[in-house]
Design a protein around this motif. Structure first.
Motif, PDB file in Angstrom:
ATOM      1  N   MET A  65     -10.297   6.354  -5.698  1.00  0.00           N
ATOM      2  CA  MET A  65      -9.141   6.235  -4.809  1.00  0.00           C
ATOM      3  C   MET A  65      -9.193   4.934  -4.008  1.00  0.00           C
ATOM      4  N   MET A  66     -10.352   4.696  -3.362  1.00  0.00           N
ATOM      5  CA  MET A  66     -10.490   3.469  -2.573  1.00  0.00           C
ATOM      6  C   MET A  66     -10.401   2.231  -3.460  1.00  0.00           C
ATOM      7  N   GLU A  67     -10.703   2.439  -4.753  1.00  0.00           N
ATOM      8  CA  GLU A  67     -10.623   1.330  -5.711  1.00  0.00           C
ATOM      9  C   GLU A  67      -9.288   0.599  -5.612  1.00  0.00           C
ATOM     10  N   SER A  68      -8.218   1.377  -5.431  1.00  0.00           N
ATOM     11  CA  SER A  68      -6.900   0.753  -5.432  1.00  0.00           C
ATOM     12  C   SER A  68      -6.728  -0.140  -4.205  1.00  0.00           C
ATOM     13  N   MET A  69      -7.456   0.174  -3.117  1.00  0.00           N
ATOM     14  CA  MET A  69      -7.410  -0.694  -1.950  1.00  0.00           C
ATOM     15  C   MET A  69      -8.204  -1.980  -2.224  1.00  0.00           C
ATOM     16  N   TYR A  70      -9.414  -1.790  -2.779  1.00  0.00           N
ATOM     17  CA  TYR A  70     -10.231  -2.974  -3.077  1.00  0.00           C
ATOM     18  C   TYR A  70      -9.507  -3.925  -4.022  1.00  0.00           C
ATOM     19  N   ILE A  71      -8.846  -3.339  -5.013  1.00  0.00           N
ATOM     20  CA  ILE A  71      -8.229  -4.201  -6.026  1.00  0.00           C
ATOM     21  C   ILE A  71      -7.066  -4.994  -5.426  1.00  0.00           C
ATOM     22  N   MET A  72      -6.411  -4.426  -4.439  1.00  0.00           N
ATOM     23  CA  MET A  72      -5.333  -5.190  -3.795  1.00  0.00           C
ATOM     24  C   MET A  72      -5.907  -6.317  -2.933  1.00  0.00           C
ATOM     25  N   ILE A  73      -7.057  -6.075  -2.304  1.00  0.00           N
ATOM     26  CA  ILE A  73      -7.725  -7.155  -1.563  1.00  0.00           C
ATOM     27  C   ILE A  73      -8.060  -8.277  -2.549  1.00  0.00           C
ATOM     28  N   TYR A  74      -8.666  -7.864  -3.682  1.00  0.00           N
ATOM     29  CA  TYR A  74      -9.029  -8.815  -4.733  1.00  0.00           C
ATOM     30  C   TYR A  74      -7.814  -9.630  -5.168  1.00  0.00           C
ATOM     31  N   ARG A  75      -6.699  -8.950  -5.339  1.00  0.00           N
ATOM     32  CA  ARG A  75      -5.503  -9.644  -5.806  1.00  0.00           C
ATOM     33  C   ARG A  75      -5.017 -10.678  -4.782  1.00  0.00           C
ATOM     34  N   LEU A 134      -2.828   3.124   0.728  1.00  0.00           N
ATOM     35  CA  LEU A 134      -4.029   2.377   0.348  1.00  0.00           C
ATOM     36  C   LEU A 134      -3.691   1.009  -0.230  1.00  0.00           C
ATOM     37  N   THR A 135      -2.657   0.949  -1.061  1.00  0.00           N
ATOM     38  CA  THR A 135      -2.332  -0.351  -1.640  1.00  0.00           C
ATOM     39  C   THR A 135      -1.861  -1.312  -0.561  1.00  0.00           C
ATOM     40  N   ILE A 136      -1.103  -0.813   0.402  1.00  0.00           N
ATOM     41  CA  ILE A 136      -0.605  -1.724   1.435  1.00  0.00           C
ATOM     42  C   ILE A 136      -1.730  -2.104   2.396  1.00  0.00           C
ATOM     43  N   LEU A 137      -2.649  -1.183   2.636  1.00  0.00           N
ATOM     44  CA  LEU A 137      -3.785  -1.496   3.495  1.00  0.00           C
ATOM     45  C   LEU A 137      -4.638  -2.577   2.832  1.00  0.00           C
ATOM     46  N   GLY A 138      -4.858  -2.421   1.533  1.00  0.00           N
ATOM     47  CA  GLY A 138      -5.634  -3.420   0.794  1.00  0.00           C
ATOM     48  C   GLY A 138      -4.973  -4.785   0.882  1.00  0.00           C
ATOM     49  N   ARG A 139      -3.664  -4.772   0.723  1.00  0.00           N
ATOM     50  CA  ARG A 139      -2.930  -6.021   0.786  1.00  0.00           C
ATOM     51  C   ARG A 139      -3.049  -6.657   2.182  1.00  0.00           C
ATOM     52  N   ALA A 140      -2.935  -5.825   3.232  1.00  0.00           N
ATOM     53  CA  ALA A 140      -3.039  -6.344   4.599  1.00  0.00           C
ATOM     54  C   ALA A 140      -4.429  -6.930   4.846  1.00  0.00           C
ATOM     55  N   ILE A 141      -5.453  -6.220   4.387  1.00  0.00           N
ATOM     56  CA  ILE A 141      -6.821  -6.722   4.588  1.00  0.00           C
ATOM     57  C   ILE A 141      -7.009  -8.039   3.840  1.00  0.00           C
ATOM     58  N   GLY A 142      -6.517  -8.094   2.591  1.00  0.00           N
ATOM     59  CA  GLY A 142      -6.637  -9.329   1.804  1.00  0.00           C
ATOM     60  C   GLY A 142      -5.974 -10.501   2.504  1.00  0.00           C
ATOM     61  N   VAL A 155      -7.094  -9.345  14.887  1.00  0.00           N
ATOM     62  CA  VAL A 155      -5.827  -9.997  15.220  1.00  0.00           C
ATOM     63  C   VAL A 155      -5.021 -10.206  13.938  1.00  0.00           C
ATOM     64  N   ALA A 156      -5.716 -10.702  12.907  1.00  0.00           N
ATOM     65  CA  ALA A 156      -5.048 -10.986  11.630  1.00  0.00           C
ATOM     66  C   ALA A 156      -4.472  -9.704  11.029  1.00  0.00           C
ATOM     67  N   LEU A 157      -5.257  -8.605  11.070  1.00  0.00           N
ATOM     68  CA  LEU A 157      -4.773  -7.342  10.510  1.00  0.00           C
ATOM     69  C   LEU A 157      -3.519  -6.874  11.230  1.00  0.00           C
ATOM     70  N   GLY A 158      -3.534  -6.988  12.558  1.00  0.00           N
ATOM     71  CA  GLY A 158      -2.386  -6.565  13.352  1.00  0.00           C
ATOM     72  C   GLY A 158      -1.143  -7.350  12.990  1.00  0.00           C
ATOM     73  N   PHE A 159      -1.274  -8.679  12.966  1.00  0.00           N
ATOM     74  CA  PHE A 159      -0.080  -9.488  12.725  1.00  0.00           C
ATOM     75  C   PHE A 159       0.341  -9.486  11.253  1.00  0.00           C
ATOM     76  N   THR A 160      -0.618  -9.347  10.332  1.00  0.00           N
ATOM     77  CA  THR A 160      -0.230  -9.177   8.925  1.00  0.00           C
ATOM     78  C   THR A 160       0.601  -7.902   8.793  1.00  0.00           C
ATOM     79  N   SER A 161       0.152  -6.845   9.473  1.00  0.00           N
ATOM     80  CA  SER A 161       0.886  -5.585   9.416  1.00  0.00           C
ATOM     81  C   SER A 161       2.285  -5.744   9.977  1.00  0.00           C
ATOM     82  N   MET A 162       2.392  -6.509  11.073  1.00  0.00           N
ATOM     83  CA  MET A 162       3.703  -6.742  11.654  1.00  0.00           C
ATOM     84  C   MET A 162       4.593  -7.456  10.633  1.00  0.00           C
TER      85      MET A 162
END
Lengths: 325, 262
Positions: B1-11, B104-112, B150-157
């Motif tokens: 399940m978490m894989e899908s988050m990691y893969i979005m960070i990777y992307r 999870l996919t959007i969280l991964g994207r935000a973290i990336g 800070v980055a996570l917050g504003f990326t989310s915004m």
């Protein structure tokens, strides 16, 4: 049954894109939606692939309700959308890798599968090239490979050969046929190319303005018409059909204003007779042709209109000449 | 399940590395700011008055933590545009039909994207270490954590706003309208303590102001805000930032869940 659809309706505001369609698709079958642009084909695919909610009605895909259990549906389907959905900035391999991970494949299996599907669509040697550099046909092949990567039970193809040149189209048809024959996957495809529906599908539903107007195997559908069709282009909008009274004419319809379609048992015998008749009636004939019935003729027969962009038929030539003028 | 988050960070990271012109542009932009703006003012603001104003710091040491923070803010806020590109180029559909939770996919994207903008800030900061000796290198780990938040917050915004929009132009307009006042009011370029009272109030509404002050506190040891507002200690600032970022992440997840293909 892999897909069961009952009274499916989708409304956008006041516009009803899908007006209560019902059909079912058997396991291992290739089922086609044939119809012009805007008939509701893509909307139906969006609903069946769970990314759009229907207004009413029910759709069961791979045994699960698309509204109540979208997650389970998603695990069992592969989708090739009409518009490209690849990441252009990544390589072909990376696109597949990300897909595999999103579908929960483990690394060893994923690597094997990627090599397998890439070889299947003959893109293995391009795997490390950026998708940006791929041609339209290569992109479509990569999307087919991607949709097959997680071994889905049902494959959805929305206009799989739209915008591709004829050679590439034949190539893609070959892949789709092999998917069906060698892998036994159930295929649901939409198209407005009647040859595509004829060549690939076990059964075809003809859809127009949100409704299924005919459903059956290509042969069954063609037997709705059954006979040869003569196309006559006359000088102006004279209502030829009402004047034509010759034995053996089964139906006569005016399409595109000055072209009439006449159904007869045997065109080669009827044409001279029709020409003689028109000459006597002092109607000037510009062009005559005939052909054996195709699904396009079935569509014309049922709706009085033509499936747009159907490619190479007499009516298209007429239309092209109109445009040139 | 978490894989899908990691893969979005990777992307997101892969895409960043692939876009070489973007990387070069980012570094160049940073250098221009530091050299032409920073050095220019640093040579102008010298002498006892400036020293009192910046509490014994030279202007570059005052500016660097601020620019580090605002560059993270700008890059991460703008990062939301990738959601719109994905809508336009179709990749979004690929994510939407995948059998994996959208959260999870959007969280991964935000973290990336957040990681990318922190890297951007780091490039600038490493230049800063060469230009002034007032920065505390031991603070690096803690400011990386703060910067990431800070980055996570504003990326989310950015993602939340982008989820509701179709065109990149509209998004750019909104980002432009919000970015400039937020950056100018953040206290990154001048100390807020001498600004008119209404301006100080406006600045205190913006979360970026806390981030700038907090990071400056860790890098050069002085919190300019807490000397004016006694209750704004670094601890309170950190708490406020965490709360705001978490709220923004949840809003982004909710908005992204609702986004549809047309």
């Amino acid at each position: 049954m892999d897909i069961v659809v009952e009274n499916l309706v989708k409304r956008y505001g006041n516009v009803e894109a899908v007006k209560g369609i019902s059909f079912s698709v058997k396991h291992g079958e290739t089922f086609g939606f044939l119809g012009p642009n805007g008939a509701g084909k893509t909307t139906t695919i969006y609903i069946l692939t769970t990314i759009l909610k229907p207004t009413s009605g029910r759709a069961i895909v791979a045994g699960y309700d698309v509204v109540r259990e979208p997650h389970n549906v998603r695990r069992h389907i592969g989708v090739v959308f009409q518009d490209p959905s690849l990441d252009d900035n990544l390589t072909g391999y990376e696109n597949l890798y990300i897909h595999g991970k999103l579908y929960g494949l483990n690394n060893t299996l994923l690597k094997e599968r990627i090599a397998e599907v890439l070889k299947f669509v003959e893109l293995y040697e391009f795997k490390d090239k950026c998708v940006k550099s791929y041609s339209g046909g290569m992109r479509r092949r990569l999307e087919i490979a991607r949709a097959m990567l997680h071994v889905p039970r049902i494959l959805f193809l929305d206009e799989p050969t739209l915008g591709l040149d004829p050679q590439t189209r034949i190539h893609i048809w070959d892949y789709i046929k092999r998917l069906k024959d060698e892998h036994g996957v159930t295929i649901f495809l939409t198209t407005h190319y009647m040859e595509e529906a004829e060549i690939l599908c076990n059964r075809v539903a003809i859809i127009d303005r949100g409704k299924i107007i005919a459903l059956g195997s290509p042969d069954e559908l063609k037997s709705i018409i059954g006979n040869d069709i003569i196309y006559v282009r006359v000088d102006n909008n004279i209502d030829v059909c009402s004047k034509l009274s010759i034995d053996g004419i089964q139906s006569c319809k005016t399409i595109d204003g000055e072209t009439i379609a006449i159904q007869v048992r045997k065109a080669s015998e009827a044409i001279p007779e029709i020409l003689r008749y028109l000459e006597k009636a002092e109607i000037k004939v510009k062009e005559v042709s005939y052909r054996r019935p195709s699904l396009n003729d079935v569509f014309i027969h049922l709706t009085g209109r033509e499936i747009r962009d159907s490619g190479g038929g007499f009516i298209d030539i007429v239309r092209m000449r109109h445009r040139v003028r | 399940m978490m894989e899908s988050m990691y893969i979005m960070i990777y992307r997101q990271l892969k895409r960043f590395i692939r876009a070489k012109s973007r990387v070069v542009g980012m570094i160049l932009n940073n250098i221009l700011w530091l050299v032409f703006f920073g050095l220019g003012w640093a040579y102008t603001l010298r002498g006892p008055i400036a020293s009192a104003l910046f509490r014994g710091l030279d202007y570059l040491a005052f500016l660097l933590p601020g620019i580090f923070t605002t560059s993270i803010f700008q890059a991460s806020f703008m990062g939301g545009i990738s959601v719109i590109w994905d809508k336009q180029f179709g990749f979004l559909k690929e994510v939407l039909v995948a059998p994996t939770p959208r959260s999870l996919t959007i969280l991964g994207r935000a973290i990336g994207d957040a990681l990318v903008s922190v890297v951007n800030g780091l490039i600038m900061l490493s230049l800063g270490f060469m230009l002034t000796s007032h920065l505390n290198p031991l603070a690096l780990p803690i400011i990386l954590v703060i910067g990431l938040m800070v980055a996570l917050g504003f990326t989310s915004m950015g993602i939340a706003i982008a989820s509701t929009m179709r065109s990149p132009e509209g998004f750019q307009l909104i980002v432009g309208l919000l970015t400039l006042p937020t950056t100018l009011l953040s206290g990154a370029m001048f100390p807020l303590s001498n600004a008119p009272y209404w301006m100080q109030l406006a600045a205190l509404v913006l979360p970026l102001t806390y981030a700038v002050d907090l990071i400056r506190f860790h890098l050069v040891g002085i919190s300019f805000l807490s000397s004016v507002y006694w209750w704004l200690t670094p601890e309170i600032e950190l708490l406020l930032l965490v709360i705001i970022s978490v709220i923004l992440i949840f809003i982004a997840i909710e908005m992204f869940k609702r986004t549809t293909i047309e």
